[in-house]
Design an enzyme around this catalytic site. Structure first.
Site, PDB file in Angstrom:
ATOM      1  N   CYS A   1       2.602  16.408  -3.215  1.00 13.39           N
ATOM      2  CA  CYS A   1       2.540  14.876  -2.057  1.00 13.39           C
ATOM      3  C   CYS A   1       3.747  13.609  -2.118  1.00 13.39           C
ATOM      4  O   CYS A   1       4.949  13.658  -3.300  1.00 13.39           O
ATOM      5  CB  CYS A   1       0.946  13.676  -2.717  1.00 13.39           C
TER       6      CYS A   1
ATOM      7  N   ARG B   1       9.143  18.585   1.858  1.00 15.88           N
ATOM      8  CA  ARG B   1       7.975  18.492   0.337  1.00 15.88           C
ATOM      9  C   ARG B   1       6.873  19.416   0.549  1.00 15.88           C
ATOM     10  O   ARG B   1       6.802  19.374  -0.578  1.00 15.88           O
ATOM     11  CB  ARG B   1       7.719  17.107  -0.602  1.00 15.88           C
TER      12      ARG B   1
ATOM     13  N   TRP C   1      -0.440  17.129  -1.056  1.00 22.13           N
ATOM     14  CA  TRP C   1      -0.879  18.067  -1.117  1.00 22.13           C
ATOM     15  C   TRP C   1      -1.954  18.641  -1.768  1.00 22.13           C
ATOM     16  O   TRP C   1      -1.724  18.163  -2.665  1.00 22.13           O
ATOM     17  CB  TRP C   1       0.532  18.885  -2.013  1.00 22.13           C
TER      18      TRP C   1
ATOM     19  N   ASN D   1       0.486   9.674  -6.794  1.00 26.66           N
ATOM     20  CA  ASN D   1       0.592  11.238  -6.806  1.00 26.66           C
ATOM     21  C   ASN D   1       0.539  11.496  -8.026  1.00 26.66           C
ATOM     22  O   ASN D   1       0.610   9.894  -8.802  1.00 26.66           O
ATOM     23  CB  ASN D   1       2.121  10.648  -6.748  1.00 26.66           C
ATOM     24  N   GLY D   2       0.252  12.447  -8.660  1.00 26.24           N
ATOM     25  CA  GLY D   2      -0.327  12.763  -9.913  1.00 26.24           C
ATOM     26  C   GLY D   2      -1.707  13.256 -10.022  1.00 26.24           C
ATOM     27  O   GLY D   2      -1.890  13.646  -8.958  1.00 26.24           O
TER      28      GLY D   2
ATOM     29  N   GLU E   1      11.922  40.388 -14.537  1.00 27.10           N
ATOM     30  CA  GLU E   1      11.553  38.828 -12.963  1.00 27.10           C
ATOM     31  C   GLU E   1      13.090  38.356 -13.519  1.00 27.10           C
ATOM     32  O   GLU E   1      13.076  38.132 -12.031  1.00 27.10           O
ATOM     33  CB  GLU E   1      10.611  37.641 -13.709  1.00 27.10           C
TER      34      GLU E   1
ATOM     35  N   LYS F   1      14.803  38.150 -10.186  1.00 26.52           N
ATOM     36  CA  LYS F   1      15.851  37.000  -9.627  1.00 26.52           C
ATOM     37  C   LYS F   1      17.037  37.572  -9.429  1.00 26.52           C
ATOM     38  O   LYS F   1      17.726  37.280  -8.583  1.00 26.52           O
ATOM     39  CB  LYS F   1      15.893  35.919 -10.811  1.00 26.52           C
TER      40      LYS F   1
ATOM     41  N   GLU G   1      17.811  39.717  -5.877  1.00 25.67           N
ATOM     42  CA  GLU G   1      17.476  38.720  -4.952  1.00 25.67           C
ATOM     43  C   GLU G   1      17.982  38.042  -4.461  1.00 25.67           C
ATOM     44  O   GLU G   1      18.728  38.094  -3.367  1.00 25.67           O
ATOM     45  CB  GLU G   1      15.954  37.786  -4.859  1.00 25.67           C
TER      46      GLU G   1
ATOM     47  N   HIS H   1      14.806  56.216 -24.377  1.00 22.86           N
ATOM     48  CA  HIS H   1      14.027  57.505 -23.924  1.00 22.86           C
ATOM     49  C   HIS H   1      14.161  58.095 -22.517  1.00 22.86           C
ATOM     50  O   HIS H   1      13.941  58.553 -21.515  1.00 22.86           O
ATOM     51  CB  HIS H   1      12.325  57.334 -23.569  1.00 22.86           C
TER      52      HIS H   1
ATOM     53  N   LYS I   1      10.288  34.210   2.783  1.00 24.04           N
ATOM     54  CA  LYS I   1       9.809  33.440   1.665  1.00 24.04           C
ATOM     55  C   LYS I   1       7.828  34.478   1.804  1.00 24.04           C
ATOM     56  O   LYS I   1       6.890  34.310   0.281  1.00 24.04           O
ATOM     57  CB  LYS I   1       9.409  31.950   1.398  1.00 24.04           C
TER      58      LYS I   1
HETATM   59  C1  G6P Z   1       7.566  37.807  -0.797  1.00 23.62           C
HETATM   60  C2  G6P Z   1       8.332  36.746  -2.197  1.00 23.62           C
HETATM   61  C3  G6P Z   1       8.234  36.817  -3.650  1.00 23.62           C
HETATM   62  C4  G6P Z   1       7.545  36.711  -3.941  1.00 23.62           C
HETATM   63  C5  G6P Z   1       5.946  37.557  -3.098  1.00 23.62           C
HETATM   64  C6  G6P Z   1       4.562  37.584  -3.508  1.00 23.62           C
HETATM   65  O1  G6P Z   1       8.137  39.368  -1.365  1.00 23.62           O
HETATM   66  O2  G6P Z   1      10.211  36.941  -1.670  1.00 23.62           O
HETATM   67  O3  G6P Z   1       8.777  36.062  -3.942  1.00 23.62           O
HETATM   68  O4  G6P Z   1       7.080  36.721  -4.730  1.00 23.62           O
HETATM   69  O5  G6P Z   1       6.243  37.897  -1.746  1.00 23.62           O
HETATM   70  O6  G6P Z   1       4.303  36.121  -2.704  1.00 23.62           O
HETATM   71  P1  G6P Z   1       3.217  35.479  -3.132  1.00 23.62           P
HETATM   72  O7  G6P Z   1       3.210  34.177  -2.068  1.00 23.62           O
HETATM   73  O8  G6P Z   1       1.979  36.112  -2.966  1.00 23.62           O
HETATM   74  O9  G6P Z   1       3.310  35.242  -4.533  1.00 23.62           O
END
Ligand code: G6P
Length: 595
Positions: A2, A27, A75, A99-100, A471, A475, A478, A494, A590
């Site tokens: 927001c 935002r 939002w 906001n909040g 993860e 990162k 990516e 293994h 994204k």
């Molecule tokens: C795409 C993005 C990833 C994300 C995945 C799932 O591959 O590049 O960063 O984790 O989608 O997206 P979601 O919006 O479903 O979490």
């Protein structure tokens, strides 16, 4: 997330407020609204969707002369993105933007309803303006009534309130949500971040928590801590950070607390599912997601089985639908998605619904396709995430899954009340652990230069630290385009240990409070074969080439969140050194809406 703007002065207020809201568009928002109070009249306009819809709504309106005005981009977190739920909210003669989250809004609403107040929205915000008008029945002084109102609110807020009782003032309050007051040639300006103030205000005061006050054209001089406003817009949108991803990493301690807000009370987790019995009779869970959300789901499995004592499966969405999955009658299907639009996950939900199973979305975007498709939703409340590589969305997904595990543990009578209470305290501590210290960031910046070559990275961990390792490898891949794998540390022997030599970088996640000795032996096996080891721990480890210390923790989940931040920063700093586009890495999107 927001956004708030406000203005006191003589400029045309509609144009100015909508202009300010436009600066906050980046935002993310799903509805918007403005209120203008001039010549004794209050005019309010709201619209769902983009600002052009709002502009159309107030096309024929303009204000002249002196007045006050407030505006908001919403939002959705409490209630759908509808016009009724959009801010400003109103009672008889006052309007408010916020906001909040007001944690105790239900209690306040019930109490006000008994006194005859009528509510038109599903939001937590609407109670503020009704409570204020109720207080005015007891306190003749408007500011006193406002102070009494704020004193009753629990939670996070940045609030602007205007009232026909005092048409030359804006009342404001701030706690845990940002609020700035600025002064320029043309009057007094309010905003929840710098961007709308640029070009209008020259001097600003960043309000401190617990600030409650009012402002008129002459009030600015009484504010503390006034500074000159940096007039660079790009810098302002990133709140002064180099990249959105960096800003989002730094925001995590705030959004994690927001993801908890209103969901815990007196040592218990409470969820406002539409169906109060939604989780009853559930005997098994299947979590389905892609990418980073899938890794959060894997963390969720450990937590749900440990605290909720409920068998949990985790599946990759693209692998689920075509594998003729078998679902039990009382199996809950949980779809996790940051965007709520990922096609693989969405199609999996649709498929499961044909079996009649209950579906729950854990999502960051209300009213997204996945949210609409599922029976119930738990919003993660991370605010819009601009960096393609997900950081704060992942953090809040894990937090929501952790809350769900405690919720189910309580509901199923398998988690002692004292343990639930302790876990909630640990959740708050864990959120605090994600506050980035400059010392840690500087250390990672320096360290990153040693990890730019080699023939690959292994991130290793056990238990919840295994999906965190996955993860962290994702990162790094990516945004730096370096090859990285996540692996369970006990599994290295293994197979992958065959790769071990000085050019193999192993990032070892070594929590003090979970299987430390076990992982230590696994890392020693690699160190004995000359692999280059970077160890993350609060405890010194002799076998490491580099130590990345996290601050001492008292629970493994605190360590989880501390390491998560360090590993996100590690990926970021390596990417900066190799010169890639951190916020928009090549080949990635994204939101992926193809199979
Ligand atoms: C795409 C993005 C990833 C994300 C995945 C799932 O591959 O590049 O960063 O984790 O989608 O997206 P979601 O919006 O479903 O979490």
């Amino acid at each position: 997330m927001c956004g708030i703007v406000g203005y006191i002065g003589n400029l045309e207020k509609k144009k100015l407020i909508i202009g300010g809201l436009r600066e906050l568009e980046y935002r993310g928002y799903d509805s918007a609204g403005i209120s203008v109070l001039s010549q004794g009249q209050l005019h309010t306009f709201k619209a769902v969707g983009k600002l052009v819809n709002l502009e159309k709504k107030c096309e024929t309106f303009a204000s002249s002369g002196f007045g006050v005005a407030i505006g908001h981009t919403r939002w959705a977190t409490h209630g759908k993105p509808t016009e009724a739920n959009a801010h400003p909210h109103f009672a008889d003669f006052s309007n408010v933007v916020h906001n909040g989250i007001i944690e105790n809004h239900r209690e306040i609403k019930e109490c006000l309803e008994k006194k005859g107040h009528h509510f038109v929205s599903q939001t937590d915000t609407e109670v503020i303006v009704h409570l204020f008008e109720e207080k005015l029945k007891t306190f003749t002084d408007t500011f006193e009534a406002f102070k009494q109102t704020i004193a009753e609110l629990r939670g996070a807020y940045a609030i602007l309130l205007i009232t026909q009782k005092e048409p030359e003032k804006i009342f404001y309050a701030k706690n845990a949500s940002p609020l700035i007051i600025g002064k320029g040639e043309d009057g007094i300006f309010f905003a929840s971040s710098d961007a709308p103030l640029i070009g209008l205000a020259t001097d600003v005061s960043y309000l401190e928590d617990q600030s409650v006050g009012y402002m008129d054209l002459n009030g600015f001089e009484s504010l503390d801590l006034v500074v000159k406003l940096n007039q660079d817009k790009g810098y302002a949108q990133k709140d002064g950070f180099r990249f959105f991803m960096e800003k989002e990493i730094y925001e995590q301690h705030t959004v994690l607390l927001e993801s908890m807000m209103g969901r815990t009370n007196e040592g218990k987790v409470i969820f406002d599912f539409r169906d109060g019995q939604f989780c009853d009779e559930i005997e098994e869970i299947t979590i389905c997601a892609c990418g980073t959300s899938y890794h959060a789901g894997m963390v969720g499995k450990y937590l749900l089985e440990r605290y909720g004592k409920i068998k949990t499966n985790v599946v990759i969405a693209s692998e689920f639908r075509y594998a003729n999955p078998i679902l039990k009658k009382n199996e809950l299907f949980v779809a996790i998605s940051q965007s709520g639009e990922t096609l693989d996950t969405l199609e999996a939900v649709k498929y499961v619904k044909t079996f009649g199973n209950k579906t729950l979305a854990i999502c960051n975007v209300d009213n997204s396709s996945i949210v609409r498709e599922c029976d119930e939703v738990l919003l993660t409340r991370a605010g819009i995430e601009k960096g393609v590589a997900s950081t704060k969305a992942f953090a809040t997904q894990v937090m929501v899954l952790w809350l769900l595990s405690v919720f189910l543990g309580q509901r199923r009578g398998v988690l002692a009340p004292s343990e639930a209470e302790t876990l909630i305290k640990v959740m708050v501590e864990s959120a605090k652990k994600t506050e980035v210290s400059h010392k840690l960031h500087d250390r990672i910046k320096r360290l990153s230069k040693r990890y730019l070559h080699g023939h690959g990275f292994f991130f290793i961990g056990r238990d919840v630290f295994y999906p965190l390792a996955l993860e962290s490898a994702l990162k790094l891949k990516e945004i730096s385009y370096l090859h990285a794998e996540g692996y369970p540390s006990g599994e290295m022997k293994h197979g992958p240990i065959a790769l071990a030599d000085s050019e193999l970088f192993t990032v070892a996640l070594m929590p003090e409070h979970l299987l430390y000795e076990k992982i230590k032996s696994n890392v020693e096996e690699l160190s004995a074969r000359d692999a280059t080891i970077c160890a993350l721990s609060a405890k010194e480890f002799d076998g490491a080439d580099d130590m990345l210390y996290i601050s001492p923790c008292s629970h493994y989940m605190e360590e989880f969140f501390s390491m998560m931040v360090a590993l996100q920063l590690f990926a970021l700093e390596v990417a900066v050194r190799v010169g890639s586009d951190v916020d928009m890495p090549r080949n990635l999107a994204k939101s992926v809406t193809v199979e």
